[in-house]
Motif scaffolding. Structure first.
Motif, PDB file in Angstrom:
ATOM      1  N   MET A  97       6.031  -3.272 -19.692  1.00  0.00           N
ATOM      2  CA  MET A  97       7.062  -2.917 -20.636  1.00  0.00           C
ATOM      3  C   MET A  97       8.063  -4.035 -20.707  1.00  0.00           C
ATOM      4  O   MET A  97       8.344  -4.698 -19.726  1.00  0.00           O
ATOM      5  N   ALA A  98       8.632  -4.232 -21.845  1.00  0.00           N
ATOM      6  CA  ALA A  98       9.505  -5.367 -22.064  1.00  0.00           C
ATOM      7  C   ALA A  98      10.734  -5.346 -21.175  1.00  0.00           C
ATOM      8  O   ALA A  98      11.199  -6.376 -20.724  1.00  0.00           O
ATOM      9  N   ASP A  99      11.282  -4.163 -20.885  1.00  0.00           N
ATOM     10  CA  ASP A  99      12.489  -4.103 -20.073  1.00  0.00           C
ATOM     11  C   ASP A  99      12.186  -4.122 -18.578  1.00  0.00           C
ATOM     12  O   ASP A  99      13.095  -4.126 -17.772  1.00  0.00           O
ATOM     13  N   GLY A 100      10.925  -4.133 -18.203  1.00  0.00           N
ATOM     14  CA  GLY A 100      10.559  -4.207 -16.801  1.00  0.00           C
ATOM     15  C   GLY A 100      10.682  -2.887 -16.064  1.00  0.00           C
ATOM     16  O   GLY A 100      10.480  -2.824 -14.870  1.00  0.00           O
ATOM     17  N   ASN A 101      11.012  -1.813 -16.756  1.00  0.00           N
ATOM     18  CA  ASN A 101      11.179  -0.512 -16.116  1.00  0.00           C
ATOM     19  C   ASN A 101       9.871   0.247 -16.170  1.00  0.00           C
ATOM     20  O   ASN A 101       9.438   0.706 -17.216  1.00  0.00           O
ATOM     21  N   SER A 102       9.245   0.402 -15.024  1.00  0.00           N
ATOM     22  CA  SER A 102       7.960   1.110 -14.983  1.00  0.00           C
ATOM     23  C   SER A 102       8.138   2.611 -14.812  1.00  0.00           C
ATOM     24  O   SER A 102       7.167   3.350 -14.813  1.00  0.00           O
ATOM     25  N   GLY A 103       9.374   3.067 -14.697  1.00  0.00           N
ATOM     26  CA  GLY A 103       9.614   4.491 -14.505  1.00  0.00           C
ATOM     27  C   GLY A 103       9.039   5.350 -15.607  1.00  0.00           C
ATOM     28  O   GLY A 103       8.447   6.395 -15.352  1.00  0.00           O
ATOM     29  N   THR A 104       9.201   4.914 -16.838  1.00  0.00           N
ATOM     30  CA  THR A 104       8.703   5.711 -17.951  1.00  0.00           C
ATOM     31  C   THR A 104       7.192   5.800 -17.920  1.00  0.00           C
ATOM     32  O   THR A 104       6.621   6.823 -18.296  1.00  0.00           O
ATOM     33  N   ILE A 105       6.539   4.764 -17.452  1.00  0.00           N
ATOM     34  CA  ILE A 105       5.078   4.820 -17.346  1.00  0.00           C
ATOM     35  C   ILE A 105       4.677   5.923 -16.371  1.00  0.00           C
ATOM     36  O   ILE A 105       3.716   6.638 -16.597  1.00  0.00           O
ATOM     37  N   ARG A 106       5.440   6.092 -15.306  1.00  0.00           N
ATOM     38  CA  ARG A 106       5.149   7.172 -14.355  1.00  0.00           C
ATOM     39  C   ARG A 106       5.560   8.528 -14.914  1.00  0.00           C
ATOM     40  O   ARG A 106       4.851   9.512 -14.749  1.00  0.00           O
ATOM     41  N   LEU A 131      10.683   3.954 -25.090  1.00  0.00           N
ATOM     42  CA  LEU A 131       9.280   3.557 -24.983  1.00  0.00           C
ATOM     43  C   LEU A 131       8.607   3.639 -26.356  1.00  0.00           C
ATOM     44  O   LEU A 131       7.876   2.731 -26.751  1.00  0.00           O
ATOM     45  N   GLU A 132       8.864   4.721 -27.080  1.00  0.00           N
ATOM     46  CA  GLU A 132       8.289   4.864 -28.419  1.00  0.00           C
ATOM     47  C   GLU A 132       8.758   3.734 -29.342  1.00  0.00           C
ATOM     48  O   GLU A 132       7.955   3.183 -30.107  1.00  0.00           O
ATOM     49  N   ALA A 133      10.022   3.379 -29.248  1.00  0.00           N
ATOM     50  CA  ALA A 133      10.543   2.279 -30.069  1.00  0.00           C
ATOM     51  C   ALA A 133       9.884   0.961 -29.691  1.00  0.00           C
ATOM     52  O   ALA A 133       9.520   0.158 -30.552  1.00  0.00           O
ATOM     53  N   GLU A 134       9.722   0.756 -28.404  1.00  0.00           N
ATOM     54  CA  GLU A 134       9.085  -0.467 -27.921  1.00  0.00           C
ATOM     55  C   GLU A 134       7.642  -0.570 -28.409  1.00  0.00           C
ATOM     56  O   GLU A 134       7.173  -1.638 -28.796  1.00  0.00           O
ATOM     57  N   GLY A 158       6.456   1.052 -31.008  1.00  0.00           N
ATOM     58  CA  GLY A 158       6.426   1.119 -32.466  1.00  0.00           C
ATOM     59  C   GLY A 158       5.685   2.328 -33.009  1.00  0.00           C
ATOM     60  O   GLY A 158       5.251   2.317 -34.164  1.00  0.00           O
ATOM     61  N   THR A 159       5.561   3.369 -32.194  1.00  0.00           N
ATOM     62  CA  THR A 159       4.861   4.575 -32.640  1.00  0.00           C
ATOM     63  C   THR A 159       5.336   5.776 -31.835  1.00  0.00           C
ATOM     64  O   THR A 159       5.663   5.644 -30.652  1.00  0.00           O
ATOM     65  N   PRO A 160       5.376   6.954 -32.457  1.00  0.00           N
ATOM     66  CA  PRO A 160       5.726   8.146 -31.675  1.00  0.00           C
ATOM     67  C   PRO A 160       4.592   8.530 -30.738  1.00  0.00           C
ATOM     68  O   PRO A 160       3.419   8.432 -31.096  1.00  0.00           O
ATOM     69  N   LEU A 161       4.958   8.949 -29.550  1.00  0.00           N
ATOM     70  CA  LEU A 161       3.982   9.404 -28.562  1.00  0.00           C
ATOM     71  C   LEU A 161       3.935  10.923 -28.506  1.00  0.00           C
ATOM     72  O   LEU A 161       2.969  11.484 -27.993  1.00  0.00           O
ATOM     73  N   LEU A 162       4.983  11.552 -29.011  1.00  0.00           N
ATOM     74  CA  LEU A 162       5.104  13.002 -28.933  1.00  0.00           C
ATOM     75  C   LEU A 162       5.473  13.591 -30.284  1.00  0.00           C
ATOM     76  O   LEU A 162       6.220  12.990 -31.049  1.00  0.00           O
ATOM     77  N   LYS A 163       4.951  14.789 -30.529  1.00  0.00           N
ATOM     78  CA  LYS A 163       5.416  15.623 -31.637  1.00  0.00           C
ATOM     79  C   LYS A 163       6.399  16.595 -31.011  1.00  0.00           C
ATOM     80  O   LYS A 163       6.046  17.339 -30.093  1.00  0.00           O
ATOM     81  N   ARG A 164       7.621  16.592 -31.502  1.00  0.00           N
ATOM     82  CA  ARG A 164       8.663  17.418 -30.909  1.00  0.00           C
ATOM     83  C   ARG A 164       8.964  18.629 -31.797  1.00  0.00           C
ATOM     84  O   ARG A 164       9.111  18.488 -32.996  1.00  0.00           O
ATOM     85  N   THR A 165       9.086  19.792 -31.159  1.00  0.00           N
ATOM     86  CA  THR A 165       9.606  20.983 -31.818  1.00  0.00           C
ATOM     87  C   THR A 165      10.758  21.478 -30.963  1.00  0.00           C
ATOM     88  O   THR A 165      11.033  20.913 -29.891  1.00  0.00           O
ATOM     89  N   SER A 166      11.417  22.519 -31.405  1.00  0.00           N
ATOM     90  CA  SER A 166      12.542  23.035 -30.616  1.00  0.00           C
ATOM     91  C   SER A 166      12.081  23.676 -29.306  1.00  0.00           C
ATOM     92  O   SER A 166      12.856  23.818 -28.377  1.00  0.00           O
ATOM     93  N   ARG A 167      10.828  24.040 -29.218  1.00  0.00           N
ATOM     94  CA  ARG A 167      10.305  24.729 -28.036  1.00  0.00           C
ATOM     95  C   ARG A 167       9.398  23.886 -27.153  1.00  0.00           C
ATOM     96  O   ARG A 167       9.222  24.170 -25.979  1.00  0.00           O
ATOM     97  N   ARG A 168       8.780  22.874 -27.725  1.00  0.00           N
ATOM     98  CA  ARG A 168       7.690  22.210 -26.998  1.00  0.00           C
ATOM     99  C   ARG A 168       7.456  20.810 -27.541  1.00  0.00           C
ATOM    100  O   ARG A 168       7.823  20.504 -28.648  1.00  0.00           O
TER     101      ARG A 168
END
Length: 104
Positions: free
Chosen positions: A1-10, A43-46, A48-58
């Motif tokens: 990842m560009a910022d070097g933070n591997s936390g989001t990968i985990r 992460l999604e911005a980095e 360039g694509t959404p990874l999740l479909k978000r609703t108010s519940r899930r």
């Protein structure tokens, strides 16, 4: 990842994708939900694509999210193997400084 933070990968495969809910995932990780949401959005911005479909519940994985989850899990397993290999080598006394030989 560009910022070097591997936390989001985990975080992504282990919690957000598994739990399907930012609040439950954040609780499991012992962090606040807004921080987790920001990391995933970053992460999604980095990427360039959404990874999740978000609703108010899930949240559910997009196609890109499913692919990222598989690759992130593979990366996590490989990092664990690398760590184990180094630890085993050090335990055998093979942990001396071999940087000159490795450059070679």
């Amino acid at each position: 990842m560009a910022d070097g933070n591997s936390g989001t990968i985990r975080y992504f495969p282990r919690c957000v994708a598994k739990e399907g809910h930012f609040g439950r995932a954040a609780k499991q990780l012992h962090i606040v939900q807004p921080a987790l949401s920001m990391q995933v959005r970053s992460l999604e911005a980095e990427l360039g694509t959404p990874l999740l479909k978000r609703t108010s519940r899930r949240v559910t994985l997009t196609e890109a999210g499913a692919l990222f989850r598989v690759e992130a899990e593979r990366t996590i397993r490989q990092a664990a193997r690398a760590k184990d290999s180094c630890a085993q080598r050090a335990a055998r006394g093979d942990g001396r400084n071999d940087t000159d030989r490795l450059r070679g």
